[in-house]
Each structure stands twice: as C-alpha cells, then as structure tokens.
Design a protein around this motif. Structure first.
Motif, PDB file in Angstrom:
ATOM      1  N   ILE A  66      33.142  24.044  30.512  1.00  0.00           N
ATOM      2  CA  ILE A  66      33.138  25.406  30.034  1.00  0.00           C
ATOM      3  C   ILE A  66      33.500  25.294  28.505  1.00  0.00           C
ATOM      4  CG2 ILE A  66      34.210  27.689  30.028  1.00  0.00           C
ATOM      5  CD1 ILE A  66      33.838  27.593  33.150  1.00  0.00           C
ATOM      6  N   VAL A  67      34.885  24.582  28.302  1.00  0.00           N
ATOM      7  CA  VAL A  67      35.503  24.454  27.016  1.00  0.00           C
ATOM      8  C   VAL A  67      34.604  23.766  25.848  1.00  0.00           C
ATOM      9  CG1 VAL A  67      37.483  23.458  25.595  1.00  0.00           C
ATOM     10  CG2 VAL A  67      37.778  24.500  27.986  1.00  0.00           C
ATOM     11  N   SER A  68      33.681  23.000  26.495  1.00  0.00           N
ATOM     12  CA  SER A  68      32.978  22.176  25.552  1.00  0.00           C
ATOM     13  C   SER A  68      31.873  23.193  25.075  1.00  0.00           C
ATOM     14  CB  SER A  68      32.350  21.009  26.068  1.00  0.00           C
ATOM     15  OG  SER A  68      31.528  21.203  27.323  1.00  0.00           O
ATOM     16  N   GLN A  69      31.333  24.081  25.743  1.00  0.00           N
ATOM     17  CA  GLN A  69      30.254  25.014  25.522  1.00  0.00           C
ATOM     18  C   GLN A  69      30.471  26.209  24.853  1.00  0.00           C
ATOM     19  OE1 GLN A  69      27.038  25.304  28.841  1.00  0.00           O
ATOM     20  NE2 GLN A  69      28.591  24.234  29.857  1.00  0.00           N
ATOM     21  N   ASP A  70      32.064  27.069  25.214  1.00  0.00           N
ATOM     22  CA  ASP A  70      32.334  27.933  24.560  1.00  0.00           C
ATOM     23  C   ASP A  70      34.139  28.135  25.034  1.00  0.00           C
ATOM     24  OD1 ASP A  70      33.168  30.289  23.868  1.00  0.00           O
ATOM     25  OD2 ASP A  70      31.947  31.385  25.112  1.00  0.00           O
ATOM     26  N   PRO A  71      34.597  27.515  23.865  1.00  0.00           N
ATOM     27  CA  PRO A  71      36.208  27.491  23.830  1.00  0.00           C
ATOM     28  C   PRO A  71      36.688  28.707  23.988  1.00  0.00           C
ATOM     29  CG  PRO A  71      35.337  26.222  22.118  1.00  0.00           C
ATOM     30  CD  PRO A  71      34.240  27.241  22.538  1.00  0.00           C
ATOM     31  N   ASP A  72      36.145  29.853  23.801  1.00  0.00           N
ATOM     32  CA  ASP A  72      36.794  31.358  24.110  1.00  0.00           C
ATOM     33  C   ASP A  72      36.327  31.882  25.279  1.00  0.00           C
ATOM     34  OD1 ASP A  72      38.124  31.229  21.623  1.00  0.00           O
ATOM     35  OD2 ASP A  72      36.461  31.614  20.628  1.00  0.00           O
ATOM     36  N   ALA A  73      35.665  31.168  26.237  1.00  0.00           N
ATOM     37  CA  ALA A  73      35.063  31.776  27.297  1.00  0.00           C
ATOM     38  C   ALA A  73      36.020  32.268  28.540  1.00  0.00           C
ATOM     39  CB  ALA A  73      33.935  31.052  28.339  1.00  0.00           C
ATOM     40  N   VAL A  74      37.195  31.360  28.795  1.00  0.00           N
ATOM     41  CA  VAL A  74      37.749  31.220  29.824  1.00  0.00           C
ATOM     42  C   VAL A  74      39.486  30.847  29.448  1.00  0.00           C
ATOM     43  CG1 VAL A  74      36.409  30.916  31.502  1.00  0.00           C
ATOM     44  CG2 VAL A  74      37.642  29.112  30.519  1.00  0.00           C
ATOM     45  N   GLU A  75      40.357  31.745  30.338  1.00  0.00           N
ATOM     46  CA  GLU A  75      41.818  31.256  30.065  1.00  0.00           C
ATOM     47  C   GLU A  75      42.447  30.512  31.077  1.00  0.00           C
ATOM     48  OE1 GLU A  75      44.412  34.478  29.086  1.00  0.00           O
ATOM     49  OE2 GLU A  75      43.129  35.245  27.432  1.00  0.00           O
ATOM     50  N   ALA A  76      42.885  29.400  31.103  1.00  0.00           N
ATOM     51  CA  ALA A  76      43.825  28.971  32.097  1.00  0.00           C
ATOM     52  C   ALA A  76      44.884  29.374  32.286  1.00  0.00           C
ATOM     53  CB  ALA A  76      43.755  27.186  32.007  1.00  0.00           C
ATOM     54  N   ARG A 104      35.026  40.162  40.293  1.00  0.00           N
ATOM     55  CA  ARG A 104      34.313  39.204  40.819  1.00  0.00           C
ATOM     56  C   ARG A 104      34.890  37.960  40.593  1.00  0.00           C
ATOM     57  NH1 ARG A 104      30.186  40.964  36.318  1.00  0.00           N
ATOM     58  NH2 ARG A 104      31.909  40.474  35.203  1.00  0.00           N
ATOM     59  N   ILE A 105      34.835  37.364  41.719  1.00  0.00           N
ATOM     60  CA  ILE A 105      35.727  35.956  41.849  1.00  0.00           C
ATOM     61  C   ILE A 105      34.495  34.546  42.248  1.00  0.00           C
ATOM     62  CG2 ILE A 105      37.291  34.455  43.090  1.00  0.00           C
ATOM     63  CD1 ILE A 105      38.502  37.137  43.720  1.00  0.00           C
ATOM     64  N   GLY A 106      34.448  33.994  41.489  1.00  0.00           N
ATOM     65  CA  GLY A 106      33.538  32.651  41.624  1.00  0.00           C
ATOM     66  C   GLY A 106      34.199  31.572  42.554  1.00  0.00           C
ATOM     67  N   GLY A 158      28.136  31.483  35.904  1.00  0.00           N
ATOM     68  CA  GLY A 158      28.620  32.765  35.834  1.00  0.00           C
ATOM     69  C   GLY A 158      29.810  32.964  34.796  1.00  0.00           C
ATOM     70  N   LEU A 159      30.743  32.156  34.608  1.00  0.00           N
ATOM     71  CA  LEU A 159      31.794  32.452  33.802  1.00  0.00           C
ATOM     72  C   LEU A 159      31.319  32.533  32.524  1.00  0.00           C
ATOM     73  CD1 LEU A 159      34.427  30.206  35.574  1.00  0.00           C
ATOM     74  CD2 LEU A 159      34.635  32.697  35.282  1.00  0.00           C
ATOM     75  N   LEU A 160      30.638  31.495  32.092  1.00  0.00           N
ATOM     76  CA  LEU A 160      29.969  31.538  30.626  1.00  0.00           C
ATOM     77  C   LEU A 160      29.320  32.844  30.372  1.00  0.00           C
ATOM     78  CD1 LEU A 160      28.944  27.972  30.490  1.00  0.00           C
ATOM     79  CD2 LEU A 160      30.722  28.894  28.884  1.00  0.00           C
ATOM     80  N   ALA A 161      28.580  33.307  31.209  1.00  0.00           N
ATOM     81  CA  ALA A 161      27.676  34.419  31.193  1.00  0.00           C
ATOM     82  C   ALA A 161      28.414  35.800  31.332  1.00  0.00           C
ATOM     83  CB  ALA A 161      26.371  34.475  32.037  1.00  0.00           C
ATOM     84  N   GLY A 162      29.596  35.745  31.624  1.00  0.00           N
ATOM     85  CA  GLY A 162      30.338  37.026  31.723  1.00  0.00           C
ATOM     86  C   GLY A 162      30.074  37.695  33.119  1.00  0.00           C
ATOM     87  N   GLN A 163      29.269  36.971  33.978  1.00  0.00           N
ATOM     88  CA  GLN A 163      29.120  37.614  35.344  1.00  0.00           C
ATOM     89  C   GLN A 163      30.156  37.255  36.391  1.00  0.00           C
ATOM     90  OE1 GLN A 163      25.502  35.351  35.951  1.00  0.00           O
ATOM     91  NE2 GLN A 163      24.275  36.984  34.718  1.00  0.00           N
ATOM     92  N   LEU A 164      31.290  36.540  35.971  1.00  0.00           N
ATOM     93  CA  LEU A 164      32.253  36.174  36.976  1.00  0.00           C
ATOM     94  C   LEU A 164      33.627  36.501  36.380  1.00  0.00           C
ATOM     95  CD1 LEU A 164      30.984  33.176  39.008  1.00  0.00           C
ATOM     96  CD2 LEU A 164      31.367  35.369  39.680  1.00  0.00           C
ATOM     97  N   ASP A 165      34.767  37.085  36.958  1.00  0.00           N
ATOM     98  CA  ASP A 165      35.760  37.182  36.159  1.00  0.00           C
ATOM     99  C   ASP A 165      37.033  36.249  36.455  1.00  0.00           C
ATOM    100  OD1 ASP A 165      34.983  39.730  35.133  1.00  0.00           O
ATOM    101  OD2 ASP A 165      35.171  40.396  37.356  1.00  0.00           O
ATOM    102  N   ILE A 166      37.193  35.674  37.504  1.00  0.00           N
ATOM    103  CA  ILE A 166      37.934  34.707  38.101  1.00  0.00           C
ATOM    104  C   ILE A 166      37.545  33.361  38.981  1.00  0.00           C
ATOM    105  CG2 ILE A 166      40.081  34.679  39.808  1.00  0.00           C
ATOM    106  CD1 ILE A 166      40.510  37.756  39.285  1.00  0.00           C
ATOM    107  N   ALA A 167      38.105  32.427  38.786  1.00  0.00           N
ATOM    108  CA  ALA A 167      37.968  31.244  39.592  1.00  0.00           C
ATOM    109  C   ALA A 167      39.020  30.540  39.853  1.00  0.00           C
ATOM    110  CB  ALA A 167      37.055  30.439  38.805  1.00  0.00           C
ATOM    111  N   ASN A 168      39.343  30.665  41.205  1.00  0.00           N
ATOM    112  CA  ASN A 168      40.619  29.654  41.856  1.00  0.00           C
ATOM    113  C   ASN A 168      40.475  28.491  42.112  1.00  0.00           C
ATOM    114  OD1 ASN A 168      40.895  32.936  43.154  1.00  0.00           O
ATOM    115  ND2 ASN A 168      42.640  32.275  41.996  1.00  0.00           N
TER     116      ASN A 168
END
Length: 312
Positions: free
Chosen positions: A101-111, A36-38, A81-91
């Motif tokens: 996102i980082v301020s809300q959950d540092p472990d939510a995404v990887e750059a 799922r791409i946002g 969507g990324l914070l909730a795990g409903q999306l997998d990728i964002a370009n």
C-alpha cells in the motif's frame, strides 16, 4: 470586565466548544455512515467472521453506527479496498501488504499500533513445516521437493522465506521442484497434511507451548480449532524476526474518529482479552506504539521484489 461578564464569556465559550464538538461528531457520522473492516485471508471465511464478531459488536456499541466485515478471498482484496477507499479499517495487517500500500500510495493509510508478544517482543517468524512422517528434518532435505507459499502479499508466507532462503543458498526458483500459492496460511498447512505439497510456509510466534502451536500464529489457530495436531508436523526452517503487522485506518477518515478509534483499540486487551486474542490470532500481551522505521526492512524487500518482477 466584571466577574459576571467573565462568567458569561466563559459560559458562551463552553457552549460554543460543546456545539462545535457535537457538530464534529455529527460531521464524521455523516461521512462514515458505516464502518467497513477488511479481514485478510489466511483461514476460511467462516472462522474469520466468527473471530471478528466480538469486535464488530464493540465498535457498533461504541460509535453507534453499523459495522460491516469484509473477509477478502486473498490479501490483494483488502489492499485494493483500502487504496480505493472502500474499506476503513484493517486489523492484524500483513507487513508486506502494508508495504504494498505504501509503495502505491503513501497517504492511503495510517498505522495506529502493532501487537506486543507475551515475551515483550514486537515480532514473529516465518516457519516452513512438513509432515513428521515425511522423514524431512531440515530445509536442505527439501531439494527437489514441493513448497506451498501462502499468498503473494503475505510477509511470512512468501516475502521473508523467498528472500532469506535465497540468501542462504536455497533459491526457491531452482532449489524446489515446484512452488505455488495455497491461497492462505491454513490452506498451505492443510495441503501438506493432505500430501499435496511436501512443505509449506506459514507464521508463528515460536514462543510458548509447542503442543498448542505456540502462543500465536496460524499453527496456534489451527490447533485451537482442532484442525492440526502438532505431533503430525515438523518445523524445518525459521526466519529472522519479522516486525508484527500494523493496525490500520484509512488516512482520509476524520481526525476525531481516528483518535477515538485508537483509544478503543488500545483499550481492547484490557477490556476484553478474549476478543483481542481472537482478532489478532493468538495470545498477545497488548498493543504497542510503532517504533520509527519499524517497517523499513519489509518495505525495502517489497520494493526489491517488485523491481525484480518488472525486470522479468
């Protein structure tokens, strides 16, 4: 141990490795039945879907799983969507949205990577534009005028102009007669062309052919599809260099999938430059690893902005 025994042991080890690798592959496919791409806002949804169609096809062919595109109405939609795990990728993600996102959950995404401009730089600019026939020539001329920001989670369309204009003595809260959010970068420029606002903040590489809207950015995309003639606008202000946005994956995704995705991503500028430029929004050189501390300034700005909101 005999040579035969060694060979048998090696063969068994190889078979075990292959079966483990196959099991791992099946494991991530069970956990990711669809990719799922946002897609961030900034231009109309139809254009965003068109630009991402080639990337969807490539990922489906490579991973052999369906890919779904989600063009959110605004930046917040992809963030949530990324914070909730409903999306997998964002370009081509917004640095400001990444900071959110980082301020809300540092472990939510990887750059995973960022874009490299055709001149080798890793940044772009916020610019404020106005109609050329308005008679406006500098940002000082905007006193008492109206300004359209793009989106509250946009880096170039809100965060940087808000901070830097204030530091330069043009506090948006008092300098302009009115400010507002147009709903995206393209919408902001259109609002200026239609005389709904005197000026708008948007983004540009600010390098390359000016008549084409420069090498990349919202102006370039609008010129390319015939929605803007650069002769009709004037650039009144340009920010300091903003770090290019990250290519994101959800951190909880399986490690083997993330590693394979990174390979496909870094190969894209070589395997299909047209598709690479389409999803990134203009003419870029390639992808680059993200330097340490690359987004620290953006994160600090975001934290200060959020703290100010809580106080008000």
């Amino acid at each position: 141990m005999s040579i035969f025994g060694q060979a048998l042991r090696a063969a068994c080890a190889t078979a075990l490795l292959l079966s483990t690798t196959a099991a791992d592959a099946q494991d991530w496919k069970a956990r990711i039945p669809v990719i799922r791409i946002g897609i961030l806002g900034g231009e109309n949804a139809a254009d965003r879907l068109t630009n991402y169609a080639c990337w969807k096809d490539k990922l489906e062919a490579h991973f052999n799983v369906p890919v779904e595109l989600f063009p959110a109405a605004d930046y917040a939609g992809v963030i949530q969507g990324l914070l909730a795990g409903q999306l997998d990728i964002a370009n081509a993600f917004s640095p400001n949205s990444y900071a959110s996102i980082v301020s809300q959950d540092p472990d939510a995404v990887e750059a995973v990577a960022t874009q490299r401009q055709t001149d080798g730089s890793l940044g772009y600019y916020s610019v404020i534009i106005a109609r050329k026939d308005s008679g406006l020539k500098t940002v000082a001329d905007l006193k008492g005028k109206t300004l359209a920001f793009a989106d509250p989670n946009s880096t170039s369309g809100y965060l940087y102009p808000s901070f830097e204009l204030k530091a330069q003595g043009y506090d948006p809260a008092t300098f302009f007669a009115k400010t507002g959010f147009a709903g995206g970068h393209e919408q902001g420029v259109v609002a200026v062309l239609n005389k709904q606002y005197d000026a708008a903040a948007t983004w540009s590489s600010a390098i390359g052919d000016e008549s084409k809207g420069y090498s990349s950015g919202n102006l370039a995309k609008m010129v390319q599809k015939g929605a803007l003639n650069m002769k009709d606008i004037v650039i009144l202000w340009k920010s300091s260099l903003i770090p290019n946005g990250p290519e994101l994956v959800r951190k909880a995704l399986p490690a083997d999938f993330k590693a394979e995705y990174a390979k496909v991503l870094f190969d894209l500028p070589k395997s299909d430059k047209t598709c690479f430029d389409a999803i990134e929004g203009g003419d870029f050189a390639d992808f680059a690893p993200i330097p340490a501390g690359f987004y620290d300034t953006v994160i600090r700005m975001r934290q200060e902005q959020d703290a100010g909101r809580r106080k008000s």
